[in-house]
Design an enzyme around this catalytic site. Structure first.
Site, short mmCIF file in Angstrom:
data_model
loop_
_atom_site.label_atom_id
_atom_site.label_comp_id
_atom_site.label_asym_id
_atom_site.label_seq_id
_atom_site.Cartn_x
_atom_site.Cartn_y
_atom_site.Cartn_z
CB ALA A 1 41.75 -46.58 3.36
CG ASN B 1 35.72 -50.29 1.00
OD1 ASN B 1 35.51 -51.41 0.55
ND2 ASN B 1 35.42 -49.19 0.32
CG ASP C 1 37.78 -46.65 -2.45
OD1 ASP C 1 36.56 -46.90 -2.36
OD2 ASP C 1 38.47 -46.26 -1.47
CG HIS C 2 35.38 -43.08 -2.35
ND1 HIS C 2 34.09 -42.86 -1.96
CD2 HIS C 2 35.98 -43.75 -1.34
CE1 HIS C 2 33.90 -43.39 -0.76
NE2 HIS C 2 35.03 -43.95 -0.35
P1 13P Z 1 38.88 -46.19 6.37
O1 13P Z 1 39.93 -45.23 5.95
O2 13P Z 1 38.08 -45.70 7.53
O3 13P Z 1 39.41 -47.55 6.60
O4 13P Z 1 37.84 -46.29 5.16
C1 13P Z 1 38.27 -46.89 3.98
C2 13P Z 1 37.27 -46.77 2.90
O5 13P Z 1 36.08 -46.80 3.12
C3 13P Z 1 37.77 -46.65 1.53
O6 13P Z 1 36.76 -46.43 0.62
#
Ligand code: 13P
Length: 280
Positions: free
Chosen positions: A231, A229, A82-83
């Site tokens: 997190a 997504n 991710d990212h």
């Molecule tokens: P949140 O932390 O807002 O759920 O976003 C998660 C996200 O986009 C991870 O890439």
């Protein structure tokens, strides 16, 4: 089952009008929680880790844990970076066995974002691994990525150019969502999403979904979002469950006992989220 790539699952989601949940994990308990939620919901799932999680532990360690959990499960599980913040990180995740990669060049000018994204696409496609990239910006703070104020939306014309020049498999779009905890109501711009969907046909990705109402997420799925997504709310659920457990059981010092409380809380939350994403 061995890990699968995210490609078939997202194309199936796109074809059939639902979305696959992509859940960020930080440790073994969260890995197990997401895999057993997917198993119980008979649903595919994407497990993902950010660059700071991969500084806390290595891609090899996370790949090992996720592969082990997936091998006990019948659910389709993909492991996603991710990212991804650099070509080198994408490369080391790939080497460790990640089956889906994001390169995030969204803070760069368009031409540089295209350049780095294309390099990562060439690297990953040579190994049959799909790539997500981001255009426009998601607000708030996720890991090392901090976006102050109101972030710029994804421009549909730029999105067409970006997808055709890079060959990315999925596009993360800026439509008003923010990473982290929302201050006030999230203001998701579904008109912008629709105008991107009208001109770009790869699966679209919603970031910053913790705190976005389920109904808004469902509307976004109807407009082309195929990967969603989460997190922050998993981190909160995990930590709150452990804090509560230790408050009620102050003499417990066995990590197996309080960590289990965190694992159960994350699993229940992920089941609810998967239920919403697949209930079109
Ligand atoms: P949140 O932390 O807002 O759920 O976003 C998660 C996200 O986009 C991870 O890439």
């Amino acid at each position: 089952m061995p890990l699968v790539t995210s490609k078939e699952m997202l194309l199936d989601a796109q074809k059939n009008g639902y979305a696959v949940g992509a859940f960020n994990v930080e440790n073994m308990e969260m890995v197990r929680a997401v895999v057993s939620a997917a198993e119980e919901m008979h649903s595919p799932v994407i497990i993902q880790t950010t660059p700071s999680t991969l500084r806390y532990e290595t891609p090899k360690m996370f790949a090992g844990m996720v592969k082990a959990a997936a091998s006990d499960s019948k659910a389709d599980i993909a492991l996603h970076l991710d990212h991804g913040s650099s070509y080198d990180l994408a490369s080391s995740a790939l080497d460790a066995g990640y089956t889906s990669i994001m390169i995030d060049g969204s803070k760069l000018p368009l031409s540089e974002n295209i350049e780095i994204s294309k390099q990562v696409v060439d690297l990953c496609h040579a190994k049959g691994i799909p790539v997500e990239a981001e255009l426009g910006k998601v607000g708030g703070k996720e890991d090392d990525v901090v976006v102050e104020g109101v972030p710029p939306f994804t421009d549909p014309d730029e999105a067409v150019e970006f997808v055709s020049k890079t060959g990315v498999d999925y596009l993360a779009v800026g439509i008003g969502t923010s990473h982290g905890v929302y201050k006030g109501e999230p203001n998701v711009n579904l008109d912008v999403l629709k105008s991107i969907r009208d001109v770009v046909d790869v699966p679209l990705v919603m970031h910053g979904t913790s705190g976005v109402p389920d109904e808004t997420v469902r509307k976004a799925i109807k407009l082309g979002i195929c990967k969603v997504n989460y997190a922050t709310e998993l981190r909160i659920a995990y930590s709150d469950a452990i804090k509560n457990y230790l408050k009620e059981n102050p003499d417990v010092f066995d990590p197996k006992k309080y960590s289990e409380a965190g694992r159960i809380a994350v699993k229940e939350l992920v089941k609810v989220r998967i239920g919403n994403l697949t209930s079109q």
